[in-house]
Each structure stands twice: as C-alpha cells, then as structure tokens.
Design a protein around this motif. Structure first.
Motif, PDB file in Angstrom:
ATOM      1  N   MET A 173     104.422 109.842  48.933  1.00  0.00           N
ATOM      2  CA  MET A 173     102.979 109.620  48.939  1.00  0.00           C
ATOM      3  C   MET A 173     102.267 110.885  48.469  1.00  0.00           C
ATOM      4  O   MET A 173     101.312 110.818  47.683  1.00  0.00           O
ATOM      5  CB  MET A 173     102.502 109.215  50.336  1.00  0.00           C
ATOM      6  N   LEU A 174     102.716 112.041  48.941  1.00  0.00           N
ATOM      7  CA  LEU A 174     102.131 113.299  48.478  1.00  0.00           C
ATOM      8  C   LEU A 174     102.459 113.546  47.015  1.00  0.00           C
ATOM      9  O   LEU A 174     101.585 113.924  46.225  1.00  0.00           O
ATOM     10  CB  LEU A 174     102.636 114.460  49.319  1.00  0.00           C
ATOM     11  N   ASN A 176     102.816 111.586  44.691  1.00  0.00           N
ATOM     12  CA  ASN A 176     102.060 110.710  43.794  1.00  0.00           C
ATOM     13  C   ASN A 176     100.551 110.808  44.007  1.00  0.00           C
ATOM     14  O   ASN A 176      99.801 109.986  43.477  1.00  0.00           O
ATOM     15  CB  ASN A 176     102.533 109.264  43.965  1.00  0.00           C
ATOM     16  N   SER A 177     100.128 111.799  44.755  1.00  0.00           N
ATOM     17  CA  SER A 177      98.698 111.989  45.012  1.00  0.00           C
ATOM     18  C   SER A 177      98.053 112.781  43.877  1.00  0.00           C
ATOM     19  O   SER A 177      98.712 113.577  43.191  1.00  0.00           O
ATOM     20  CB  SER A 177      98.491 112.726  46.334  1.00  0.00           C
ATOM     21  N   ASP A 178      96.768 112.578  43.670  1.00  0.00           N
ATOM     22  CA  ASP A 178      96.052 113.291  42.606  1.00  0.00           C
ATOM     23  C   ASP A 178      96.114 114.808  42.763  1.00  0.00           C
ATOM     24  O   ASP A 178      96.345 115.516  41.775  1.00  0.00           O
ATOM     25  CB  ASP A 178      94.601 112.818  42.536  1.00  0.00           C
ATOM     26  N   ASP A 256      98.275 101.195  41.472  1.00  0.00           N
ATOM     27  CA  ASP A 256      98.394 102.334  42.380  1.00  0.00           C
ATOM     28  C   ASP A 256      99.606 102.158  43.283  1.00  0.00           C
ATOM     29  O   ASP A 256      99.720 101.184  44.018  1.00  0.00           O
ATOM     30  CB  ASP A 256      97.117 102.452  43.216  1.00  0.00           C
ATOM     31  N   GLN A 258     100.412 103.989  45.816  1.00  0.00           N
ATOM     32  CA  GLN A 258     100.219 104.472  47.184  1.00  0.00           C
ATOM     33  C   GLN A 258     100.279 103.353  48.228  1.00  0.00           C
ATOM     34  O   GLN A 258     100.868 103.516  49.301  1.00  0.00           O
ATOM     35  CB  GLN A 258      98.879 105.215  47.296  1.00  0.00           C
TER      36      GLN A 258
END
Length: 268
Positions: A173-174, A176-178, A256, A258
C-alpha cells in the motif's frame, strides 16, 4: 471551401492503435498496476516462504482476485514467453513449487486461482548505466553524490522498518502511494543535474529508464484487447511510468490498486 483535414496526429491516432477502429466505439481496457518490492530481496526476518508471510500473500491474492483480471502481465522478458508458459503449465498441473519472487508468488498464484490458461511476459531489459554518473559526480558534483547516497540510506532504513512491522499488503500500500512514487521520480529528476551544461551524463540513465518502460508499455498494448481487465505485477520502480502511460492512452483506464490492497491481516 474544402472541408478541414484532420491533423496528422489525429489521423495517426485513428490508424495506429491496435484495437481502435475508426468510427466505432470500443470497450476500454482497464489496467491495474501492482508495484512491489522484489520478494527475492526481502530480509531474512521477513522470509517470504515462512508460514505467516505465505498467509499474508494468500490473503492479498484473494483481495486482488476481486478485480477479476482477464490477463496478468508479469516482469518476465517477452523473449522468454515460451519458457514462462511452460513453467506456468507445470505449476497448473501441481508439479511446481512457487519460488521466492513476486512473479510467481503473486502472478502465478493469482492466475492459477482464476484458472487463466497463461500469463503474459511483457518485460524488456535495458541497462540504465548509473555507475558512470556516480563516477563523474564523485569528481565534479559531490553534492549530488551525497544526496543520492543519503536517499538510498533513507530508503534502506524505511524498508527495514516496514518489513519488521507491516504485513506485505501494508508494505505494498505504501509502495503504491503517491508520496512513495513521487520520492522515486524526484530522485530521477535530480539525476538530470549531473553534467548539466557540460557532458549531460545524468540524462543517460533517465533516458534509458524511460525507453525501457515505453518498450514494456508497447508490449502491454500489444496484448490488450477491448474489454480486458489487466493486472500488471512489477517492481515499483516502474509504477510511475505505467500509471502515466495508461492514463494518457485513449483506450485505457487506470484502476487504483489501493482498494484491492486493504489488508485482510493486520500489522504484525
């Protein structure tokens, strides 16, 4: 007065895309990108083959299956397609134990769970040549060398903390975070300053990275068909490019990842 002629770029758009037919509406291709750390490089205290980590991966794969991908594209070189197809067939027959890499642990596992007949090898290797940049910076731009090694050290410290305290889904999750993806891209942009105004050596690895990812994306276009839902499982260093290219392609829609990574298993 003669009717206006479409611009050259518009003519090419209608003629060059593999599944776009002029004058007709085609279903878009939905693409979801799962950027990941390379499982083979996971620290010993987060061993991918351990029972706890295997449970985490299985839970994550179950979540990803809700996307219902019709194709799964993996970081195998396209020239190795026949070899990968053969290995996946052996796995489907129950005669192959998944090795410690995300292509098999996530890609093969999910494809098998969904009863896909094959996976898709879309990778293209191209050296990125960072060593000459660092050698030149050591003699001429020590500030960049210090920045780059500080950046790498911070990454290593962050990875160690994540692998000790977070589940695999939470780590991804991190990844793939912006903010995480921006951090990687900002380092690439800083690399352009090396040799600027002189030999421009800092441009070379960045140009190589872009060319590699454009070639991979072209391979993705080649396998895409109207209505497909494609999951890409790749090293997270590629994610910025894939997301950008997908969003800018007229017949693709970025999904997305996420919401499909919400961990079924909480932090350790």
């Amino acid at each position: 007065m003669a009717p206006a002629t479409p611009a050259l770029g518009q003519q090419q758009d209608q003629q060059s895309l593999p599944f776009l037919k002029s004058g007709s509406q085609q279903e878009s291709v939905e693409v979801m990108v799962l950027g990941t750390f390379h499982f083979s490089g996971a620290p010993d205290f987060n061993a991918i083959n351990a029972a706890e980590q295997q449970d985490e991966i299985k839970a994550m794969v179950d979540n990803l299956s809700k996307f219902e991908p019709t194709k799964i594209a993996l970081e195998f070189e396209r020239k190795d397609t026949a070899k990968v197809d053969s290995l996946y067939d052996v796995y489907r027959q129950g005669n192959h134990k998944l090795t410690v890499n995300e292509r098999q642990q996530v890609g093969f596992r999910l494809a098998g769970q969904l009863d896909h007949e094959k996976v898709y090898s879309i990778d293209y290797k191209k050296p990125w040549g960072m060593r000459p940049v660092m050698e030149w910076a050591s003699d001429n731009q020590t500030g960049f060398k210090e920045y780059f090694y500080d950046w790498k050290r911070e990454n290593s410290q962050m990875d160690s903390t994540l692998h000790r305290h977070k589940t695999i889904s939470e780590i991804l999750m991190l990844y793939n975070s912006d903010p995480f993806l921006d951090r990687i891209q900002k380092a690439r942009m800083r690399t352009l300053e090396v040799g600027a105004g002189e030999n421009y050596i800092g441009i070379e690895p960045v140009a190589s990275i872009y060319k590699r990812n454009m070639r991979i994306f072209a391979n993705l276009i080649d396998i895409a068909e109207p209505g497909d839902r494609i999951l890409i499982v790749y090293g997270t260093g590629h994610t910025h490019f894939f997301n950008q290219f997908i969003e800018q392609h007229t017949d693709m829609k970025l999904v997305d990842v996420q919401k499909y990574l919400a961990p079924a298993i909480s932090s350790r």
